[in-house]
Design an enzyme around this catalytic site. Structure first.
Site, PDB file in Angstrom:
ATOM      1  N   TRP A   1     -16.278  -5.422  -2.240  1.00  0.00           N
ATOM      2  CA  TRP A   1     -15.523  -5.856  -0.748  1.00  0.00           C
ATOM      3  C   TRP A   1     -14.512  -5.215  -0.260  1.00  0.00           C
ATOM      4  CZ3 TRP A   1     -15.442  -9.849  -4.306  1.00  0.00           C
ATOM      5  CH2 TRP A   1     -14.569 -10.161  -4.769  1.00  0.00           C
TER       6      TRP A   1
ATOM      7  N   GLU B   1      -7.892   0.047   4.056  1.00  0.00           N
ATOM      8  CA  GLU B   1      -9.263   1.715   3.355  1.00  0.00           C
ATOM      9  C   GLU B   1      -9.743   1.959   4.817  1.00  0.00           C
ATOM     10  OE1 GLU B   1     -12.320   1.731  -0.249  1.00  0.00           O
ATOM     11  OE2 GLU B   1     -11.616  -0.592  -0.132  1.00  0.00           O
TER      12      GLU B   1
ATOM     13  N   ARG C   1     -10.253  -4.271  -9.208  1.00  0.00           N
ATOM     14  CA  ARG C   1     -10.647  -4.567 -10.676  1.00  0.00           C
ATOM     15  C   ARG C   1     -10.852  -6.366 -11.709  1.00  0.00           C
ATOM     16  NH1 ARG C   1      -8.912   0.248 -13.943  1.00  0.00           N
ATOM     17  NH2 ARG C   1      -7.652   1.122 -12.762  1.00  0.00           N
TER      18      ARG C   1
ATOM     19  N   CYS D   1      -9.807   2.851  -9.331  1.00  0.00           N
ATOM     20  CA  CYS D   1      -9.617   1.547  -8.002  1.00  0.00           C
ATOM     21  C   CYS D   1      -9.114   0.007  -8.538  1.00  0.00           C
ATOM     22  CB  CYS D   1     -11.819   0.932  -8.357  1.00  0.00           C
ATOM     23  SG  CYS D   1     -11.760  -1.036  -8.218  1.00  0.00           S
TER      24      CYS D   1
HETATM   25  N1  ARG Z   1     -12.696   3.951   0.425  1.00  0.00           N
HETATM   26  C1  ARG Z   1     -13.847   3.403   0.580  1.00  0.00           C
HETATM   27  C2  ARG Z   1     -14.434   3.443   2.255  1.00  0.00           C
HETATM   28  O1  ARG Z   1     -13.059   3.213   2.985  1.00  0.00           O
HETATM   29  C3  ARG Z   1     -14.777   2.705   0.046  1.00  0.00           C
HETATM   30  C4  ARG Z   1     -14.322   2.784  -1.435  1.00  0.00           C
HETATM   31  C5  ARG Z   1     -14.704   1.692  -1.959  1.00  0.00           C
HETATM   32  N2  ARG Z   1     -14.120   0.289  -1.688  1.00  0.00           N
HETATM   33  C6  ARG Z   1     -13.956  -1.334  -2.089  1.00  0.00           C
HETATM   34  N3  ARG Z   1     -13.500  -1.737  -1.601  1.00  0.00           N
HETATM   35  N4  ARG Z   1     -14.854  -1.657  -3.233  1.00  0.00           N
HETATM   36  O2  ARG Z   1     -16.068   3.586   2.487  1.00  0.00           O
END
Ligand code: ARG
Length: 384
Positions: A253, A258, A84, A81
């Protein structure tokens, strides 16, 4: 059971980890808890209590403060992560008294609404009943509380999110019917020892979503793309001091990549680079025109732009890389290692343009932590 090889993942088992292993884990955790300035008195008295409880019941109960500290440190120890820096601010909803599917569904809805904050997203975890030697805790099969269905088509393609084909099949077999769009929100698939698998449909007010548009390409909105605002990971075990919480959904968030790079761009997800490139009229006759790279950047621009315009908190990978370096420095100052997996921390676009790319990291497997459950659905995803 070989105590050295006690389970750290895998489906909940009625037997649970043996008590020698549990006590060793508890001892390490309680020492950490007091060592970082928490609790009244000292670890010795608390360990005596825990030993007595484990001797009598085969398990023990965390205090509210231990639970909150454990959940926060589990985040701090999450080597994959990048977000953090704010680990201390995790808001912990203690729902250890809940173990039935209806209760889990209702509290998951509250989690989504409260953590979503109408766009002011707050890192939050809801902790449901732990595993006990006499009864495994409940668990949620969906990898996140909000996931889009994936329906295999006769021509071999998938309508929706290919990543969720397994859990979609599970829901369909139990009588769920989706609308048949690319963005059908799946019901929660909740399993308890008493009642087996039950479905729980999320009401619309629990599902904050953002429709995607682009600051310079008017055609982009016409692609009809959207994504949900709050990523709530629901298929990992929270493990604290030898106690396993198999249902403990948590969220932060989003970082834009992602969605813009992985969820929408990966060829085994929504696979949209060819679609965006065509709309941009890019020359796709050769890899070397870098049409994929150009499409990828614009997809990411659209995600950040749209979330921002909708008033939904999101972060970009440059900002988040800088924050992560700040976090690393703080951890070093505190005399702690910061377990970090380079291959997960470096963003999927413009890696070398971010600070996190240009160094090596210690990686260590520390507890407390969030541990991957064995694939929650057969043939389902294994990377979150
Ligand atoms: N990578 C995942 C997604 O696209 C989420 C993982 C957690 N990501 C976060 N920003 N807390 O759905």
């Amino acid at each position: 059971m070989d105590v050295a090889a006690s389970p750290t993942s895998g489906p909940a088992t009625p037997a649970g980890p043996d008590s020698a292993w549990m006590l060793r884990e508890a001892e390490q955790f309680i020492e950490l808890f007091y060592g970082e300035g928490n609790g009244q008195g000292g670890p010795a008295a608390r360990m005596a209590e825990i030993r007595a409880e484990v001797a009598g019941t085969g398990t023990y109960t965390h205090t509210v403060d231990e639970l909150a500290f454990g959940a926060r440190v589990a985040w701090r120890n999450s080597n994959r992560c990048i977000g953090r820096l704010y680990w201390r601010s995790l808001w912990v909803r203690d729902r250890r008294d809940i173990s039935d599917a209806a209760g889990i569904g209702t509290e998951s809805v509250k989690h989504l609404v409260e953590a979503g904050g109408g766009g002011r997203i707050r890192p939050t975890i809801t902790v449901f009943a732990p595993d006990r030697p006499d009864a495994p805790g409940p668990h949620i099969h969906n990898e996140q509380l909000i996931r889009y269905a994936g329906y295999p088509q006769p021509d071999g393609t998938v309508l929706g999110d290919p990543r969720n084909v397994g859990v979609t099949e599970l829901a369909l077999r139990r009588g769920w019917r989706g609308a048949g769009t690319r963005f059908d929100v799946l019901p929660l698939v909740i399993e308890t020892a008493r009642d087996g698998i039950e479905l729980f449909e999320l009401p619309p007010e629990a599902v904050l979503e953002v429709e995607l548009s682009h600051p310079r390409y008017p055609w982009f909105a016409g692609l009809g793309l959207r994504w949900h605002a709050v990523p709530v990971i629901s298929a990992m075990n929270l493990e604290i001091g030898g106690i396993r919480y198999p249902a403990a959904p948590f969220n932060g968030w989003y970082m834009g990549t992602e969605i813009g790079a992985r969820n929408l761009g990966d060829t085994d997800r929504y696979d949209l680079l060819p679609v965006v490139a065509a709309k941009m009229a890019l020359d796709t006759s050769s890899n070397a025109t870098l049409w994929r790279d150009r499409a990828l950047v614009e997809l990411n621009v659209a995600v950040l732009h749209s979330f921002d315009r909708a008033g939904v908190k999101i972060t970009d990978h440059h900002t988040e890389s800088n924050r992560f370096i700040t976090h690393l420095e703080r951890e070093e100052e505190a005399g702690r290692t910061c377990p970090t997996d380079w291959s997960w921390i470096v963003p999927p676009v413009s890696g070398s343009a971010t600070l996190v790319f240009h160094r090596y990291y210690d990686d260590a497997d520390l507890r407390p932590n969030y541990l991957r459950r064995e694939c929650p659905v057969e043939g389902g995803p294994d990377r979150t």
